[in-house]
Motif scaffolding. Sequence first.
Motif, short mmCIF file in Angstrom:
data_model
loop_
_atom_site.label_atom_id
_atom_site.label_comp_id
_atom_site.label_asym_id
_atom_site.label_seq_id
_atom_site.Cartn_x
_atom_site.Cartn_y
_atom_site.Cartn_z
N LEU A 197 36.48 47.54 36.23
CA LEU A 197 37.43 46.48 35.91
C LEU A 197 36.98 45.61 34.74
O LEU A 197 37.81 45.17 33.93
CB LEU A 197 37.65 45.59 37.13
N ARG A 198 35.69 45.35 34.64
CA ARG A 198 35.22 44.36 33.66
C ARG A 198 34.25 44.92 32.61
O ARG A 198 33.80 44.20 31.74
CB ARG A 198 34.57 43.19 34.40
N ARG A 227 44.10 41.46 45.38
CA ARG A 227 42.74 41.98 45.55
C ARG A 227 42.79 43.49 45.76
O ARG A 227 43.77 44.01 46.28
CB ARG A 227 42.05 41.35 46.76
N ALA A 240 29.66 43.27 33.06
CA ALA A 240 30.00 42.60 34.32
C ALA A 240 28.74 42.23 35.09
O ALA A 240 27.71 42.90 34.99
CB ALA A 240 30.88 43.52 35.16
N VAL A 280 33.64 46.64 39.95
CA VAL A 280 33.53 45.60 38.92
C VAL A 280 33.18 46.23 37.57
O VAL A 280 33.61 45.73 36.52
CB VAL A 280 32.53 44.50 39.34
N ILE A 324 37.59 43.09 45.71
CA ILE A 324 37.46 42.47 44.40
C ILE A 324 38.84 42.05 43.92
O ILE A 324 39.84 42.70 44.22
CB ILE A 324 36.79 43.44 43.40
N ARG A 325 38.88 40.94 43.21
CA ARG A 325 40.15 40.46 42.67
C ARG A 325 40.44 41.18 41.35
O ARG A 325 39.57 41.38 40.52
CB ARG A 325 40.05 38.95 42.42
N GLU A 326 41.70 41.60 41.20
CA GLU A 326 42.11 42.26 39.97
C GLU A 326 42.15 41.24 38.83
O GLU A 326 42.55 40.09 39.04
CB GLU A 326 43.49 42.89 40.13
N PRO A 327 41.76 41.61 37.63
CA PRO A 327 41.80 40.67 36.51
C PRO A 327 43.22 40.21 36.20
O PRO A 327 44.15 41.01 36.22
CB PRO A 327 41.23 41.48 35.33
N ASN A 328 43.37 38.92 35.98
CA ASN A 328 44.65 38.29 35.61
C ASN A 328 45.73 38.46 36.68
O ASN A 328 46.91 38.42 36.36
CB ASN A 328 45.16 38.84 34.27
N LYS A 329 45.33 38.69 37.92
CA LYS A 329 46.29 38.81 39.02
C LYS A 329 45.74 38.06 40.22
O LYS A 329 44.55 37.78 40.31
CB LYS A 329 46.51 40.27 39.41
N ARG A 330 46.62 37.78 41.17
CA ARG A 330 46.17 37.13 42.39
C ARG A 330 45.81 38.16 43.46
O ARG A 330 45.25 37.82 44.50
CB ARG A 330 47.26 36.21 42.92
#
Length: 155
Positions: free
Chosen positions: A65-66, A42, A70, A62, A34-40
Amino acid sequence: MEGGSASRAAGRRRSDKPYKGIRMRKWGKWVAEIREPNKRSRIWLGSYCSPVAAARAYDTAVYYLRGPTAKMNFPDELSAGGLQDLSADSIRRVAAEVGARVDALQSVGKREHATNHQPLKPSLFHDEIDLNKEPEPESEPEPEPEPEDTSGEYW
């Protein structure tokens, strides 16, 4: 016509990936990330035998993180505890534990299903062995009687 080919490709991709956040390796293992929020970057969530286990690991990550709004693969089956540390490492650890538990439960279920529903076929070479019984000495076969030589001479 390009819209038609794009929709076919999208349909093909959806059938290859039955759940969000997972993919299948060439050799058949399912992986989740999963991609980290506000970052490039994973967060690697692990490698699993089944797509369901990988999807459950993704759902756990998720959610942390969200939040509860989510988009998850199994929104009704979320069992998230109170994770205090929301670092990438702690999210990875909890998601991997969830995925591993699901993988283990599914492999036990498959094993039970195989043993309960597929009777063993008898084999000519398969004898039932009692492991609590002492072995008996093998009896030697009786020797064959030698033919009698009545001529007395050998060539």
